[in-house]
Scaffold this active site. Structure first.
Site, PDB file in Angstrom:
ATOM      1  N   ASN A 154       0.653  -1.298  -0.006  1.00  0.00           N
ATOM      2  CA  ASN A 154      -0.172   0.042   0.020  1.00  0.00           C
ATOM      3  C   ASN A 154       0.720   1.160  -0.022  1.00  0.00           C
ATOM      4  OD1 ASN A 154       0.703  -0.410   2.783  1.00  0.00           O
ATOM      5  ND2 ASN A 154      -1.299   0.396   3.593  1.00  0.00           N
ATOM      6  N   GLY A 230       2.745  -5.314   7.474  1.00  0.00           N
ATOM      7  CA  GLY A 230       1.844  -5.929   6.623  1.00  0.00           C
ATOM      8  C   GLY A 230       0.704  -6.610   7.452  1.00  0.00           C
ATOM      9  N   SER A 231      -0.088  -7.649   7.246  1.00  0.00           N
ATOM     10  CA  SER A 231      -1.147  -7.973   8.052  1.00  0.00           C
ATOM     11  C   SER A 231      -0.800  -8.639   9.413  1.00  0.00           C
ATOM     12  CB  SER A 231      -2.404  -8.548   6.992  1.00  0.00           C
ATOM     13  OG  SER A 231      -1.500  -9.560   6.634  1.00  0.00           O
ATOM     14  N   GLU A 250       5.017  -4.053  12.134  1.00  0.00           N
ATOM     15  CA  GLU A 250       4.053  -2.817  11.880  1.00  0.00           C
ATOM     16  C   GLU A 250       2.737  -3.277  11.071  1.00  0.00           C
ATOM     17  OE1 GLU A 250       4.144   0.111  12.567  1.00  0.00           O
ATOM     18  OE2 GLU A 250       6.234   0.534  13.115  1.00  0.00           O
ATOM     19  N   LEU A 251       1.630  -3.529  11.857  1.00  0.00           N
ATOM     20  CA  LEU A 251       0.436  -4.192  11.280  1.00  0.00           C
ATOM     21  C   LEU A 251      -0.854  -3.573  11.262  1.00  0.00           C
ATOM     22  CD1 LEU A 251       1.416  -7.343  13.741  1.00  0.00           C
ATOM     23  CD2 LEU A 251       2.218  -6.969  11.168  1.00  0.00           C
ATOM     24  N   CYS A 284      -3.208   1.523   6.747  1.00  0.00           N
ATOM     25  CA  CYS A 284      -3.155   0.932   8.132  1.00  0.00           C
ATOM     26  C   CYS A 284      -3.858   1.743   8.787  1.00  0.00           C
ATOM     27  CB  CYS A 284      -1.936   0.234   8.497  1.00  0.00           C
ATOM     28  SG  CYS A 284      -0.666   1.659   8.204  1.00  0.00           S
ATOM     29  N   GLU A 379      -9.993  -5.118  10.273  1.00  0.00           N
ATOM     30  CA  GLU A 379      -9.505  -4.208   9.444  1.00  0.00           C
ATOM     31  C   GLU A 379     -10.176  -4.215   7.975  1.00  0.00           C
ATOM     32  OE1 GLU A 379      -5.595  -4.678   8.258  1.00  0.00           O
ATOM     33  OE2 GLU A 379      -5.222  -2.475   8.421  1.00  0.00           O
TER      34      GLU A 379
HETATM   35  P1  NAP Z   1       0.299  -8.975   3.578  1.00  0.00           P
HETATM   36  O1  NAP Z   1      -0.511  -9.703   2.736  1.00  0.00           O
HETATM   37  O2  NAP Z   1       0.496  -9.386   4.860  1.00  0.00           O
HETATM   38  O3  NAP Z   1       1.646  -8.889   2.743  1.00  0.00           O
HETATM   39  C1  NAP Z   1       2.738  -8.117   3.262  1.00  0.00           C
HETATM   40  C2  NAP Z   1       4.109  -8.529   3.114  1.00  0.00           C
HETATM   41  O4  NAP Z   1       4.024  -9.971   3.463  1.00  0.00           O
HETATM   42  C3  NAP Z   1       4.081  -8.850   1.614  1.00  0.00           C
HETATM   43  O5  NAP Z   1       5.490  -8.523   0.775  1.00  0.00           O
HETATM   44  C4  NAP Z   1       3.721 -10.177   1.322  1.00  0.00           C
HETATM   45  O6  NAP Z   1       4.210 -10.950   0.293  1.00  0.00           O
HETATM   46  C5  NAP Z   1       4.711 -10.973   2.511  1.00  0.00           C
HETATM   47  N1  NAP Z   1       4.173 -12.014   2.913  1.00  0.00           N
HETATM   48  C6  NAP Z   1       2.775 -12.597   2.916  1.00  0.00           C
HETATM   49  N2  NAP Z   1       2.946 -13.846   3.627  1.00  0.00           N
HETATM   50  C7  NAP Z   1       3.904 -14.055   3.874  1.00  0.00           C
HETATM   51  C8  NAP Z   1       4.582 -15.201   4.621  1.00  0.00           C
HETATM   52  N3  NAP Z   1       4.141 -16.301   4.828  1.00  0.00           N
HETATM   53  N4  NAP Z   1       6.180 -15.137   4.831  1.00  0.00           N
HETATM   54  C9  NAP Z   1       6.725 -13.898   4.584  1.00  0.00           C
HETATM   55  N5  NAP Z   1       6.105 -12.868   3.989  1.00  0.00           N
HETATM   56  C10 NAP Z   1       4.937 -12.909   3.712  1.00  0.00           C
HETATM   57  O7  NAP Z   1      -0.187  -7.433   3.659  1.00  0.00           O
HETATM   58  P2  NAP Z   1      -0.525  -6.433   2.583  1.00  0.00           P
HETATM   59  O8  NAP Z   1      -2.078  -6.724   2.134  1.00  0.00           O
HETATM   60  O9  NAP Z   1       0.413  -6.270   1.561  1.00  0.00           O
HETATM   61  O10 NAP Z   1      -0.622  -5.128   3.299  1.00  0.00           O
HETATM   62  C11 NAP Z   1      -1.736  -4.643   4.117  1.00  0.00           C
HETATM   63  C12 NAP Z   1      -1.609  -5.076   5.430  1.00  0.00           C
HETATM   64  O11 NAP Z   1      -0.442  -4.219   5.757  1.00  0.00           O
HETATM   65  C13 NAP Z   1      -2.683  -4.373   6.262  1.00  0.00           C
HETATM   66  O12 NAP Z   1      -3.103  -5.084   7.368  1.00  0.00           O
HETATM   67  C14 NAP Z   1      -2.241  -2.931   6.718  1.00  0.00           C
HETATM   68  O13 NAP Z   1      -2.923  -2.714   7.881  1.00  0.00           O
HETATM   69  C15 NAP Z   1      -0.806  -3.509   7.016  1.00  0.00           C
HETATM   70  N6  NAP Z   1       0.137  -2.085   7.204  1.00  0.00           N
HETATM   71  C16 NAP Z   1       0.681  -1.681   8.387  1.00  0.00           C
HETATM   72  C17 NAP Z   1       1.454  -0.604   8.345  1.00  0.00           C
HETATM   73  C18 NAP Z   1       1.930  -0.179   9.462  1.00  0.00           C
HETATM   74  O14 NAP Z   1       2.843   0.668   9.582  1.00  0.00           O
HETATM   75  N7  NAP Z   1       1.439  -0.560  10.787  1.00  0.00           N
HETATM   76  C19 NAP Z   1       1.557   0.063   7.076  1.00  0.00           C
HETATM   77  C20 NAP Z   1       1.009  -0.296   6.002  1.00  0.00           C
HETATM   78  C21 NAP Z   1       0.230  -1.532   5.947  1.00  0.00           C
HETATM   79  P3  NAP Z   1       3.406 -11.174  -1.266  1.00  0.00           P
HETATM   80  O15 NAP Z   1       2.796  -9.551  -1.555  1.00  0.00           O
HETATM   81  O16 NAP Z   1       4.327 -11.568  -2.076  1.00  0.00           O
HETATM   82  O17 NAP Z   1       2.378 -11.907  -0.821  1.00  0.00           O
END
Ligand code: NAP
Length: 476
Positions: A154, A230-231, A250-251, A284, A379
């Protein structure tokens, strides 16, 4: 060989590497191919770790690290609009928001450069105890080691910047795995780092299957820290699997905001209408739950709904667009399903609630909601806000605190005591007052409590997280 704009190779040990396996990057809006990226697997992940290890054998002095960071900030500025377009194309982010993201990444690099120059330990007052008499002691801040960084789609530039820039400031080499949907901005940033003079191995970027690369980063002992954005579920699972590493998380969030009866409603309406839907709610800290004090609820809503309906929904590469698509078909279907589920449970659609076309979801406001509904409890990560009302500030705080998340929350009020009471009682990493809880400046300590994370980003804070304190005792 230099990478090209539409065909990006991986950066491993200072070389741009092809793997013979290319994957397409497609626009979430038009589904057009906007780039091709070489695909890595476990082998390239291991090569990257080895390259990072070699790099760290010859530490870079702080002035050199700072110089590179400043140069990257300058290069981002020079190619500002081009980079914004890359973000917009691969993430489907409206261009005006993508431009803000590039400016913020410049800021992230600039602050990291400052931290690189002032990173220092402290003197320990040894004669404060009998045991320490006749001794001098100080601490050195040492880089924690290789950082495995995993970033989300994002904010494909600035959240990568929040990993790369502080890691370099702290003297740590990085193996980065950006989100599969948005690798182009990350690889472009890597190109800028090499252009700024980063020696080989200090940054390695590999794109490929998340679990395969993630497994290598988790299992390899040479990786000392994992920095994950990420999530929540993915993040906490990673942490459980790496008990001996620093795992910085950071979730997600289900972002609440409280609007007190004494608030300036014009300000609250204006800020919340924009910030609940920018980047289609895929931030997020996108405002998701609005709590209105009962006696101003009707007045607020009569101004809020027309503002939401004024937002321009459409092609993210158009300058006028406020709300673009959600990232993929799966996200669209899940969000619509959650809206439908909420309405079956008694929620009312006050505006939106349906797909405009493709992956564009109309900005949606739901009333008659409760915390048991997924649209409140979890979320949404889509252009959906829920609205509820309350009697007293303590009731509102209870509602705001009522989910498993705790990243950021907000309150609009004219009363200092109310603002301070909320700041003390809202169990979140950050509380905004008379500002949407979607606000972030890059030098802030930013991060969550509860299921939202366990660290603070912002260069000054991340640099500390990525440093180890070593005490040196001198007998004299
Ligand atoms: P995501 O699906 O969790 O993916 C985040 C990253 O993790 C991607 O690079 C993804 O790779 C990787 N990933 C997924 N499964 C994995 C595994 N089993 N092992 C290692 N890496 C893995 O999240 P997203 O949809 O990209 O982003 C949205 C989420 O991020 C939301 O929940 C949002 O709130 C959160 N977020 C938090 C912050 C903060 O600062 N707190 C900021 C921005 C976003 P792939 O893309 O290859 O699947």
């Amino acid at each position: 060989m230099a990478a090209t704009a539409t065909e990006r190779k991986l950066l491993i040990g200072g070389e741009w590497v092809e793997t013979g396996d290319w994957r397409e990057v497609r626009s979430p809006y038009s589904n057009d191919v906007v780039g091709h990226v070489a695909t890595a697997g476990a082998k390239e992940a291991k090569l990257s770790i080895a390259a990072a290890e070699r790099a760290m054998r010859a530490p870079l002095p702080a002035h050199k690290r700072a110089e590179i960071l400043v140069k990257v900030a300058g290069l981002l500025g020079r190619r500002h609009d081009e980079i914004a377009r890359v973000i917009s194309e691969e993430a489907g982010k409206p261009l005006k928001q993508a431009k803000v993201e590039v400016s913020r990444a410049m800021s992230t690099y600039t602050f990291a450069a400052v931290e690189a120059r002032k990173l220092a330990g402290e003197m320990v007052p040894m004669d404060a105890s009998q045991a320490g008499e006749g001794k001098l002691a100080f601490t050195l801040l040492q880089p924690v080691g290789i950082v495995g960084a995993i970033s989300p789609f994002n904010f494909p530039l600035n959240l990568v910047a929040h990993k790369l820039a502080p890691s370099l400031a702290a003297g740590c080499a990085v193996v980065l795995k950006p989100a599969s949907q948005t690798p182009l901005s990350a690889l472009l940033l890597a190109e800028l780092e090499t252009e700024a003079g980063l020696p080989p191995g200090w940054l390695n970027v590999i794109v490929g299957p998340a679990s395969e690369i993630g497994d290598v980063l988790v299992e390899d002992d040479r990786v000392k820290a994992i920095s994950f954005t990420g999530s929540s579920d993915v993040g906490w699972r990673l942490r459980e699997r790496a008990p001996r590493k620093k795992v910085l998380l950071e979730l997600g969030n289900s972002t609440p905001v409280i609007v007190q009866g004494d608030a300036d409603l014009d300000v609250a309406v204006e800020k919340l209408a924009v910030n609940s839907f920018s980047f289609a709610g895929q931030s997020c800290i996108s405002t998701q739950r609005i709590y209105l004090q009962k006696w101003i609820a009707d007045d607020f809503m009569s101004r809020f709904i027309p503002k939401v309906e004024e937002l321009v929904v459409g092609d993210p590469t158009e300058e006028a667009t406020d709300v673009g698509p959600v990232v993929d078909d799966g996200a669209r279907e899940r969000i619509i399903e959650w809206i439908d589920e909420a309405t079956k449970e008694g929620a009312t659609i006050l505006t939106g609630g349906s797909v405009l076309e493709g992956r564009l979801i109309r900005p949606t406001v739901l009333g008659n909601v409760d915390l048991g509904m997924k649209v409140c409890r979890e979320e949404v990560f889509g252009p959906v806000v829920t609205v509820d009302s309350y009697e007293t500030l303590d009731d509102a705080i209870l509602l705001a605190n009522g989910t498993r998340y705790g990243l950021q929350a907000g309150i609009f009020t004219d009363s200092l005591p109310s603002a301070l009471r909320a700041a003390q009682r809202l169990r979140f990493g950050g509380v905004t007052v008379n500002e949407a809880p979607t606000f972030r400046a890059d030098q802030m300590p930013y991060g969550g409590v509860k299921d939202s994370g366990n660290t603070r980003e912002g260069p000054a804070y991340t640099v500390r997280e990525l440093s180890e304190e070593r005490v040196v005792v001198v007998d004299f």
